[in-house]
Each structure stands twice: as C-alpha cells, then as structure tokens.
Scaffold this motif. Structure first.
Motif, PDB file in Angstrom:
ATOM      1  N   GLY A 164       5.885  -7.858 -11.648  1.00 27.74           N
ATOM      2  CA  GLY A 164       7.133  -7.525 -10.979  1.00 27.74           C
ATOM      3  C   GLY A 164       7.270  -6.059 -10.631  1.00 27.74           C
ATOM      4  N   GLY A 165       6.504  -5.210 -11.309  1.00 30.57           N
ATOM      5  CA  GLY A 165       6.554  -3.781 -11.024  1.00 30.57           C
ATOM      6  C   GLY A 165       5.668  -3.369  -9.864  1.00 30.57           C
ATOM      7  N   MET A 166       4.892  -4.315  -9.330  1.00 27.47           N
ATOM      8  CA  MET A 166       4.023  -4.041  -8.173  1.00 27.47           C
ATOM      9  C   MET A 166       4.757  -4.546  -6.936  1.00 27.47           C
ATOM     10  N   ARG A 167       5.335  -3.640  -6.170  1.00 32.99           N
ATOM     11  CA  ARG A 167       6.291  -4.040  -5.150  1.00 32.99           C
ATOM     12  C   ARG A 167       5.698  -4.218  -3.749  1.00 32.99           C
ATOM     13  N   ALA A 168       4.434  -3.978  -3.587  1.00 33.52           N
ATOM     14  CA  ALA A 168       3.790  -4.170  -2.275  1.00 33.52           C
ATOM     15  C   ALA A 168       2.289  -4.288  -2.497  1.00 33.52           C
ATOM     16  N   ALA A 169       1.596  -4.700  -1.459  1.00 32.94           N
ATOM     17  CA  ALA A 169       0.131  -4.731  -1.488  1.00 32.94           C
ATOM     18  C   ALA A 169      -0.407  -3.427  -0.908  1.00 32.94           C
ATOM     19  N   LEU A 170      -1.682  -3.169  -1.149  1.00 35.88           N
ATOM     20  CA  LEU A 170      -2.355  -2.023  -0.534  1.00 35.88           C
ATOM     21  C   LEU A 170      -3.170  -2.526   0.648  1.00 35.88           C
ATOM     22  N   PRO A 171      -2.985  -1.932   1.826  1.00 36.58           N
ATOM     23  CA  PRO A 171      -3.748  -2.377   2.990  1.00 36.58           C
ATOM     24  C   PRO A 171      -5.214  -1.976   2.885  1.00 36.58           C
ATOM     25  N   GLU A 172      -6.048  -2.600   3.674  1.00 34.65           N
ATOM     26  CA  GLU A 172      -7.449  -2.192   3.751  1.00 34.65           C
ATOM     27  C   GLU A 172      -7.556  -0.924   4.586  1.00 34.65           C
ATOM     28  N   GLY A 173      -8.363   0.024   4.122  1.00 33.52           N
ATOM     29  CA  GLY A 173      -8.577   1.240   4.887  1.00 33.52           C
ATOM     30  C   GLY A 173      -7.858   2.435   4.297  1.00 33.52           C
ATOM     31  N   THR A 174      -7.323   3.276   5.158  1.00 28.96           N
ATOM     32  CA  THR A 174      -6.690   4.520   4.731  1.00 28.96           C
ATOM     33  C   THR A 174      -5.437   4.256   3.902  1.00 28.96           C
ATOM     34  N   ILE A 175      -5.338   4.950   2.762  1.00 28.97           N
ATOM     35  CA  ILE A 175      -4.179   4.817   1.874  1.00 28.97           C
ATOM     36  C   ILE A 175      -3.457   6.158   1.821  1.00 28.97           C
ATOM     37  N   THR A 176      -2.162   6.101   2.090  1.00 29.84           N
ATOM     38  CA  THR A 176      -1.343   7.313   2.108  1.00 29.84           C
ATOM     39  C   THR A 176      -0.435   7.380   0.881  1.00 29.84           C
ATOM     40  N   TYR A 177       0.184   8.526   0.731  1.00 25.93           N
ATOM     41  CA  TYR A 177       1.200   8.728  -0.309  1.00 25.93           C
ATOM     42  C   TYR A 177       2.257   7.634  -0.208  1.00 25.93           C
ATOM     43  N   GLY A 178       2.696   7.356   1.014  1.00 23.89           N
ATOM     44  CA  GLY A 178       3.727   6.347   1.214  1.00 23.89           C
ATOM     45  C   GLY A 178       3.294   4.963   0.777  1.00 23.89           C
ATOM     46  N   ASP A 179       2.016   4.619   0.975  1.00 22.99           N
ATOM     47  CA  ASP A 179       1.511   3.314   0.535  1.00 22.99           C
ATOM     48  C   ASP A 179       1.653   3.153  -0.977  1.00 22.99           C
ATOM     49  N   VAL A 180       1.329   4.206  -1.723  1.00 25.63           N
ATOM     50  CA  VAL A 180       1.422   4.131  -3.179  1.00 25.63           C
ATOM     51  C   VAL A 180       2.884   4.076  -3.624  1.00 25.63           C
ATOM     52  N   VAL A 181       3.758   4.803  -2.940  1.00 32.00           N
ATOM     53  CA  VAL A 181       5.183   4.743  -3.271  1.00 32.00           C
ATOM     54  C   VAL A 181       5.713   3.324  -3.077  1.00 32.00           C
ATOM     55  N   GLU A 182       5.251   2.643  -2.041  1.00 31.16           N
ATOM     56  CA  GLU A 182       5.675   1.259  -1.822  1.00 31.16           C
ATOM     57  C   GLU A 182       5.217   0.362  -2.971  1.00 31.16           C
ATOM     58  N   VAL A 183       4.018   0.578  -3.466  1.00 28.95           N
ATOM     59  CA  VAL A 183       3.498  -0.231  -4.570  1.00 28.95           C
ATOM     60  C   VAL A 183       4.246   0.072  -5.865  1.00 28.95           C
ATOM     61  N   ALA A 184       4.499   1.343  -6.136  1.00 29.63           N
ATOM     62  CA  ALA A 184       5.116   1.767  -7.411  1.00 29.63           C
ATOM     63  C   ALA A 184       6.340   2.644  -7.125  1.00 29.63           C
ATOM     64  N   PRO A 185       7.442   2.056  -6.670  1.00 28.18           N
ATOM     65  CA  PRO A 185       8.610   2.854  -6.275  1.00 28.18           C
ATOM     66  C   PRO A 185       9.497   3.284  -7.432  1.00 28.18           C
ATOM     67  N   PHE A 186       9.298   2.707  -8.600  1.00 22.63           N
ATOM     68  CA  PHE A 186      10.183   2.973  -9.726  1.00 22.63           C
ATOM     69  C   PHE A 186       9.786   4.238 -10.485  1.00 22.63           C
ATOM     70  N   GLU A 187      10.663   4.663 -11.373  1.00 26.79           N
ATOM     71  CA  GLU A 187      10.414   5.889 -12.141  1.00 26.79           C
ATOM     72  C   GLU A 187       9.719   5.592 -13.475  1.00 26.79           C
ATOM     73  N   ASN A 188       8.904   4.567 -13.506  1.00 29.20           N
ATOM     74  CA  ASN A 188       8.207   4.197 -14.729  1.00 29.20           C
ATOM     75  C   ASN A 188       7.160   5.235 -15.108  1.00 29.20           C
ATOM     76  N   LYS A 189       7.092   5.549 -16.400  1.00 28.51           N
ATOM     77  CA  LYS A 189       6.109   6.494 -16.923  1.00 28.51           C
ATOM     78  C   LYS A 189       5.050   5.732 -17.721  1.00 28.51           C
ATOM     79  N   ILE A 190       3.863   6.306 -17.806  1.00 27.17           N
ATOM     80  CA  ILE A 190       2.812   5.705 -18.623  1.00 27.17           C
ATOM     81  C   ILE A 190       3.185   5.823 -20.092  1.00 27.17           C
ATOM     82  N   CYS A 191       2.779   4.846 -20.868  1.00 24.37           N
ATOM     83  CA  CYS A 191       3.148   4.804 -22.287  1.00 24.37           C
ATOM     84  C   CYS A 191       1.983   4.231 -23.091  1.00 24.37           C
ATOM     85  N   PHE A 192       1.792   4.758 -24.290  1.00 22.98           N
ATOM     86  CA  PHE A 192       0.735   4.286 -25.186  1.00 22.98           C
ATOM     87  C   PHE A 192       1.357   3.914 -26.528  1.00 22.98           C
TER      88      PHE A 192
END
Length: 255
Positions: A111-139
């Motif tokens: 549910g935290g993956m909000r979009a797919a990644l297109p084939e080819g060039t990946i931009t900052y905006g593409d990653v923001v679409e995939v991970a738009p939330f303010e989630n931080k990494i946690c161990f």
C-alpha cells in the motif's frame, strides 16, 4: 494519463498556495459525488487554467525533472510478489549501509507503493510518485517467534514486499505454510534484524508483530525519508552504468 493528472494537480496546488482570499461566507452543508478524470480532459485543456498555471511550471519542472537513472523494464507492485516490491525491499536492505546496519531481511508494504516505475529514464518526480509519503527507514530486532507471526500476517494479506532471501509459501486462504530465510527455516529462538518503514514499525497495515521489536533505530531526519534512500540507490546504480532491474524469485508463493 495518471502522470499527467498528478502533474496538473501539483501545479494547481502550488498556484493556489500563493493565492489568499477572505470571505464572509460559511459552509452550511456538504455534498459529494464521483467525477471521472480521464483523457477527455487532455483533448481540449482549458486555456485560462493553462495560462494561470504556466508561471509555476518552471518551478515544478526544476524540482521533478532531474534524472536519477534508468530502468531495464516496467516495474510494478503486485501480490503475492512483484518486480517493484522486490526492488524496494532490496533497497531498504541496501539502505542499512549508511547506518552500519546489516538487516537479515526487509518488509515494505504494498500500500505504500503508490505508482509503478516506467521503463527507461527515471526522474525525481517518478520516485516521488512511488513513495510520496514521509515514511522513514527503520531497523529493529524481532525474535524468530515474532518473525513467524509477522510472516503469518503477511500471508493473511496475501503478500507484501519482502527482500531477497525470504521464501514464504502461503495457502489460498491466507495461511502461512512455510517460511525460510536464505534457505533455512526461521528459528523461533533466534533474533533477526529487520529493515522496514517507521509506519509499519508502529504495527500498521495489520502487521502488529512489528510492535514487539527491540533495539529500534528510527532516524527521523528528512534525509532518511525512504524516497531519498531510493533516489540514492538509483544514483549509485547510474554511476556504475547499471540500469535498475528486478526479477520474480519465488519470494512469496501461493499454493
């Protein structure tokens, strides 16, 4: 089409954020309905709206258009296992390096993956679409007993993102049938180091086993937002001349 709608929305929000108004009117009631947004709106865009948004386009482009790397294929999330979910969980394991963490495995909620990644060039905006939330990494550390409980909860949800080395077999009615890590069955008496999102660490998305974690490391500074860790991974792969890719490995199998 989805990317175009999202892009228009960002422009509109940025524009409206600069406009202030006062009114003596008060809301006395609300109604709601469903409005289908599809490519009909692209066929004849409103000229006034486009003119209003035009001054903000340069700002949005400057933020969203920088290239981070390339993908070898279209990467999407899917249950029980998908290319995007495999990629992002492996990125969480990779992200442990900057914290001197070496997680045994990682979990990333679908549910935290909000979009797919297109084939080819990946931009900052593409990653923001995939991970738009303010989630931080946690161990955190989980006992083997709690890992089995966690995998049972993932089975109940018919799959979530799990990293390389995890092998779960689940039934068609959502029961965990077996669980292995790097070819070995989960030992209930062992301790396992896990990488995930702080959102899941709180027990959200029905993965309550995370609430039993100990030795929790949850850095809350902005640079530890998961989207930036994903971006750093893409930059590293690009610097090595590699295209981002993932494969279906049988991490979660329904029988």
């Amino acid at each position: 089409m989805m990317k175009q709608n999202w892009y228009f929305f960002v422009l509109l929000v940025l524009a409206l954020a600069t406009v202030s108004c006062k009114s003596h009117y008060q809301v006395t009631g609300t109604e709601r309905s469903r409005l289908l947004i599809d490519d009909r709106y692209d066929a004849a865009p409103d000229a006034d709206a486009m003119a209003f948004l035009a001054p903000f386009k340069v700002t949005v482009d400057s933020i969203m258009s920088p290239v981070l790397g390339t993908t070898a294929r279209y990467l999407e999330k899917k249950r029980p296992e998908g290319l995007l979910s495999n990629l992002l969980t492996d990125v969480l394991v990779w992200g442990g390096n900057r914290f001197n963490e070496h997680p045994d495995f990682a979990v990333y909620n679908i549910g935290g993956m909000r979009a797919a990644l297109p084939e080819g060039t990946i931009t900052y905006g593409d990653v923001v679409e995939v991970a738009p939330f303010e989630n931080k990494i946690c161990f955190m550390t989980l006992t083997g007993e709690k890992v089995l409980e966690l995998f049972g909860q993932i089975a109940h949800r018919m799959g979530e993102g799990v990293s390389h080395g995890v092998e779960l077999i689940i039934s068609r009615d959502g029961r965990l049938l077996s669980a292995c890590l790097n070819g070995e069955e989960i030992d209930p008496q062992r301790s396992y180091r896990v990488a995930t999102l702080d959102y899941l660490a709180q027990g959200n998305d029905q993965m309550t086993a995370f609430k039993s974690g100990t030795d929790v490391l949850s850095p809350q500074t902005e640079e530890n937002n998961v989207r930036y860790i994903i971006m750093d991974y893409f930059r590293e792969q690009a610097a090595q001349g590699k295209a981002i890719d993932a494969t279906i490995e049988g991490r979660i199998v329904i029988k």
